[in-house]
Design a protein around this motif. Structure first.
Motif, PDB file in Angstrom:
ATOM      1  N   ALA B 231      38.902 140.026  16.202  1.00 50.03           N
ATOM      2  CA  ALA B 231      39.349 141.373  15.889  1.00 50.03           C
ATOM      3  C   ALA B 231      38.711 142.381  16.841  1.00 50.03           C
ATOM      4  N   GLY B 232      37.416 142.203  17.104  1.00 49.55           N
ATOM      5  CA  GLY B 232      36.703 143.144  17.959  1.00 49.55           C
ATOM      6  C   GLY B 232      37.241 143.144  19.377  1.00 49.55           C
ATOM      7  N   ILE B 233      37.472 141.953  19.923  1.00 41.39           N
ATOM      8  CA  ILE B 233      37.945 141.870  21.307  1.00 41.39           C
ATOM      9  C   ILE B 233      39.320 142.509  21.443  1.00 41.39           C
ATOM     10  N   LEU B 234      40.205 142.173  20.504  1.00 44.10           N
ATOM     11  CA  LEU B 234      41.549 142.753  20.596  1.00 44.10           C
ATOM     12  C   LEU B 234      41.487 144.269  20.461  1.00 44.10           C
ATOM     13  N   SER B 235      40.663 144.730  19.531  1.00 44.17           N
ATOM     14  CA  SER B 235      40.559 146.170  19.330  1.00 44.17           C
ATOM     15  C   SER B 235      40.004 146.846  20.583  1.00 44.17           C
ATOM     16  N   PHE B 236      39.050 146.195  21.222  1.00 43.06           N
ATOM     17  CA  PHE B 236      38.490 146.741  22.464  1.00 43.06           C
ATOM     18  C   PHE B 236      39.587 146.858  23.525  1.00 43.06           C
ATOM     19  N   ILE B 237      40.373 145.808  23.656  1.00 37.00           N
ATOM     20  CA  ILE B 237      41.431 145.812  24.670  1.00 37.00           C
ATOM     21  C   ILE B 237      42.452 146.922  24.386  1.00 37.00           C
ATOM     22  N   PHE B 238      42.872 147.017  23.125  1.00 36.68           N
ATOM     23  CA  PHE B 238      43.869 148.031  22.793  1.00 36.68           C
ATOM     24  C   PHE B 238      43.327 149.437  23.043  1.00 36.68           C
ATOM     25  N   SER B 239      42.057 149.632  22.747  1.00 30.43           N
ATOM     26  CA  SER B 239      41.465 150.938  22.968  1.00 30.43           C
ATOM     27  C   SER B 239      41.350 151.222  24.465  1.00 30.43           C
ATOM     28  N   TRP B 240      40.943 150.234  25.208  1.00 29.41           N
ATOM     29  CA  TRP B 240      40.810 150.378  26.666  1.00 29.41           C
ATOM     30  C   TRP B 240      42.150 150.752  27.281  1.00 29.41           C
ATOM     31  N   ASN B 241      43.221 150.138  26.772  1.00 28.96           N
ATOM     32  CA  ASN B 241      44.547 150.365  27.340  1.00 28.96           C
ATOM     33  C   ASN B 241      45.232 151.616  26.807  1.00 28.96           C
ATOM     34  N   ASN B 242      44.677 152.209  25.747  1.00 25.99           N
ATOM     35  CA  ASN B 242      45.379 153.320  25.101  1.00 25.99           C
ATOM     36  C   ASN B 242      45.561 154.509  26.038  1.00 25.99           C
ATOM     37  N   PHE B 243      46.775 155.045  26.013  1.00 27.90           N
ATOM     38  CA  PHE B 243      47.101 156.102  26.964  1.00 27.90           C
ATOM     39  C   PHE B 243      47.440 157.413  26.259  1.00 27.90           C
ATOM     40  N   MET B 244      48.308 157.328  25.249  1.00 26.48           N
ATOM     41  CA  MET B 244      48.860 158.559  24.698  1.00 26.48           C
ATOM     42  C   MET B 244      47.817 159.449  24.029  1.00 26.48           C
ATOM     43  N   PHE B 245      46.952 158.846  23.226  1.00 30.88           N
ATOM     44  CA  PHE B 245      45.959 159.650  22.528  1.00 30.88           C
ATOM     45  C   PHE B 245      45.017 160.326  23.524  1.00 30.88           C
ATOM     46  N   ALA B 246      44.605 159.555  24.529  1.00 27.62           N
ATOM     47  CA  ALA B 246      43.674 160.111  25.507  1.00 27.62           C
ATOM     48  C   ALA B 246      44.349 161.184  26.356  1.00 27.62           C
ATOM     49  N   LEU B 247      45.653 161.008  26.583  1.00 27.07           N
ATOM     50  CA  LEU B 247      46.388 161.979  27.396  1.00 27.07           C
ATOM     51  C   LEU B 247      46.310 163.368  26.764  1.00 27.07           C
ATOM     52  N   VAL B 248      46.386 163.405  25.434  1.00 27.54           N
ATOM     53  CA  VAL B 248      46.369 164.695  24.755  1.00 27.54           C
ATOM     54  C   VAL B 248      44.942 165.135  24.407  1.00 27.54           C
ATOM     55  N   LEU B 249      44.142 164.198  23.967  1.00 29.34           N
ATOM     56  CA  LEU B 249      42.866 164.585  23.362  1.00 29.34           C
ATOM     57  C   LEU B 249      41.659 164.529  24.292  1.00 29.34           C
ATOM     58  N   SER B 250      41.815 163.971  25.491  1.00 29.32           N
ATOM     59  CA  SER B 250      40.629 163.906  26.346  1.00 29.32           C
ATOM     60  C   SER B 250      40.543 165.139  27.233  1.00 29.32           C
ATOM     61  N   GLY B 251      39.325 165.510  27.578  1.00 30.20           N
ATOM     62  CA  GLY B 251      39.128 166.633  28.480  1.00 30.20           C
ATOM     63  C   GLY B 251      38.651 166.118  29.827  1.00 30.20           C
TER      64      GLY B 251
END
Lengths: 322, 308
Positions: B231-251
């Motif tokens: 579960a941890g590894i998959l979650s890490f990968i999905f978070s690493w690859n995540n684009f949309m949330f970071a596109l809006v919420l990252s500075g």
């Protein structure tokens, strides 16, 4: 979860009563309380976390969809009832084409992925030499970052310098516009999706195949059925529940595809909205044009489409499982 | 999606999944005494090898092409005569890593993925345990809804609330939003793991004097390390690859790698070599992790798929 085996280290810890030596008192009471209520004690934090992050925004989106909010969410907005929905539903220029593209993208990608995925899973089913390397190859697209994958395909499909047109040139086919063509862009993005996610379908179907019992297949072989008959009359019906799970899991994500579309075509799904699916459309309305009222209406409708198709599939699965 | 897909009463199929073992154990060694195979079988074997090679090429070639392009100068990328034979250069990587400060983005991505995964495990594992043991399928549905909802519908309210709290552009928001992806995933995978874990061990531990929570902590948790790794590894990968949330919420300070790559193309003309180097930089770490944790990823991806 068949591949996992519990680690051995666990057995080395004897479950002897450490509690025996503990002093009675408030701590004991708390522990007794915690044990009695462990069901909710365990489940509640996660549920509250998700609930707060979902239910509140969803309610807000629902509310926004009934207002003419735009520009800034903070700006005063008026309650307009179902007007946004009427606007959206009568919008033949952006909304309905986006619905069409979303369904085309999902439908075509799913069919390709399931058919290809089944073929590859069948190829991998029986053990062979080099199996390990093929499995690694299958894993690579699956874990690759979608945005990076989008950029990669942008270069490969580039009309002027892309490798695909180079290859086509070698066999005498004129260069195609691929991503930059109005008619070819959506197909090209579907291809990218198929490349990246067929491996996931393969993994799911392979897990299903390996859990099948060999007897029906063996019996059919004895009765002289050929490979095709055995697949279509024995294996495929037995695999149907797994196939539907694969379609469900993959379908949810395919409907919501955003990364590769936005990475390859940018805002609005390209200058002619060639790849503008519902998700890209709603994102653009929200964050490129700040039309919160409209975008919320689109999102609510989109959400209903997702739930609806999942419900249909779940019903189908129940029918198949019986 | 266990809760959505299957009915409550389907536990007998767990035996089925154990069939994996014999396949690899008994299938490979000691083939039947050699006999000349009929022509059809040999033709099929040849076809199978060819098809497998085609599949591998189809899957790996694009990535290989990306890697090649990242080692070319932009002049070479435009030269079709130098598709495969060229003088490799590390210039693109130097550019990306130094001038564009990708080290910062790598660290950002890593930090966000790591913390959101860790927190999601802390919240998700006990929840999955309770949902599995008490068959709380309706509660599970609430958590799993998060996997179905389109992310955009949450982003507008989140953005509003978090910008009022002056949190947009901070790590907290990014981590929270990524947890929203990780937590359902972890609950989903761990539920099917706990479903497959026999109850007897916990019961006998309780007979020996452990409290139910004690039994969870000292027996079930240690037995679930493999599941949590999955579960941890998959979650890490999905978070690493995540684009949309970071596109809006990252500075600018919290930008993650996928967003950094996306920003790369907003310049006037595309620096293909640099772009491919950037794309390689983001994919290589995750692929290395995947190579070493292959079986966990496979079991995570297929969790719950073969039941019911």
């Amino acid at each position: 979860m068949s591949v996992l085996t519990p680690p051995r280290s666990a057995q080395s810890e004897p479950p002897s009563g450490r509690n025996a030596g503990r002093a009675p008192g408030a701590r004991e009471n708390f522990s007794a309380w915690a044990n009695r209520h462990r069901k909710w004690l365990f489940a509640a934090p996660a549920m509250i976390f998700v609930g707060v992050l979902i239910i509140f925004p969803l309610a807000w989106t629902l509310y926004l969809s009934l207002t003419d909010s735009q520009g800034s969410v903070r700006a005063a907005s008026e309650f307009v009832g179902l007007e946004n929905y009427l606007t959206v539903l009568s919008d033949g220029e952006r909304f309905w084409p986006a619905v069409g593209r979303t369904l085309t993208f999902t439908g075509v990608a799913l069919v390709c992925e399931v058919v290809l995925g089944m073929c590859i899973a069948l190829l991998l089913w029986r053990p062979f030499r080099g199996e390990k390397w093929v499995r690694v190859a299958i894993l690579l697209p699956l874990v690759a970052t979608p945005v990076a994958v989008g950029m990669m395909w942008r270069l490969i499909f580039d009309p002027n310098i892309g490798f695909v047109n180079q290859l086509l040139g070698m066999v005498g086919i004129p260069p195609q516009p691929w991503l930059s063509g109005q008619d070819t862009a959506l197909g090209t993005t579907i291809f990218m999706d198929v490349w990246q996610w067929t491996p996931m379908v393969v993994l799911i179907l392979l897990a299903g195949l390996t859990s099948l019992s060999e007897e029906p297949d063996e019996a059919a072989r004895m009765d002289g059925a050929n490979a095709f008959q055995r697949f279509f009359l024995i294996t495929l019906p037995l695999m149907m529940p797994t196939v539907i799970v694969a379609i469900l899991l993959r379908g949810i994500d395919a409907l919501k595809t955003f990364d590769i579309l936005y990475a390859t075509k940018g805002k609005g799904g390209g200058s002619f909205h060639e790849v503008e699916t519902l998700n890209v459309y709603a994102y653009g309305l929200s964050f490129d044009y700040n039309q919160y009222g409209l975008s919320s209406a689109v999102l609510i409708l989109f959400f209903m489409i997702i739930i609806g198709s999942m419900w249909l599939l779940t019903m189908r699965k129940k029918a198949v499982s019986k | 999606m266990t809760g959505l897909i299957e009915d409550t009463g389907n536990t007998e199929n767990t035996e089925n999944t154990e069939n994996t073992e014999p396949r690899t154990a008994a299938g490979r060694p000691a083939p039947a005494p050699r006999r000349r195979k009929p022509l059809g079988v040999r033709a099929y074997k040849a076809f199978r090898v060819a098809a497998l090679i085609a599949v591998v090429i189809f899957l790996v070639a694009p990535l290989f092409w990306m890697l090649l392009a990242s080692l070319k100068t932009n002049v070479d990328i435009y030269d079709s005569g130098k598709s495969f034979f060229f003088t490799p250069t590390g210039e693109n990587y130097a550019n990306v890593l130094q001038r564009n400060n990708y080290f910062v983005f790598i660290l950002n991505s890593f930090w966000v993925a790591f913390v959101s995964t860790a927190l999601s495990l802390v919240l998700g594992v006990p929840a999955a345990y309770a949902m599995s043991r008490f068959t709380m399928h309706r509660s599970a549905l609430v958590v799993l809804m998060a996997r179905v909802i389109p992310g955009v519908s949450l982003l507008v309210p989140w953005y509003y609330v978090f910008s009022n709290l002056k949190m947009v552009g901070g790590f907290e928001v990014l981590i929270l939003s990524h947890m929203f992806v990780s937590l359902p995933l972890i609950v989903y995978i761990m539920m099917s793991y706990f479903d497959s874990l026999p109850l007897e061990l916990e019961e006998s531990a309780q007979v020996d004097g452990l409290t139910p929570i004690g039994a969870f902590r000292r027996i079930t948790l240690p037995l679930s390390v493999a599941g949590m790794a999955t579960a941890g590894i998959l979650s890490f990968i999905f978070s690493w690859n995540n684009f949309m949330f970071a596109l809006v919420l990252s500075g600018s300070k919290t930008k993650t790698l996928p967003v950094a790559i996306f920003d790369f193309v907003s310049y006037a003309s595309i620096d293909w070599g640099g772009l491919m180097a950037a794309a390689t930089v983001v994919t290589i770490p995750i692929m290395i992790i995947a190579l070493f944790t292959q079986k966990y990823i496979v079991s995570g991806m297929t969790a719950g798929a073969t039941k019911g």
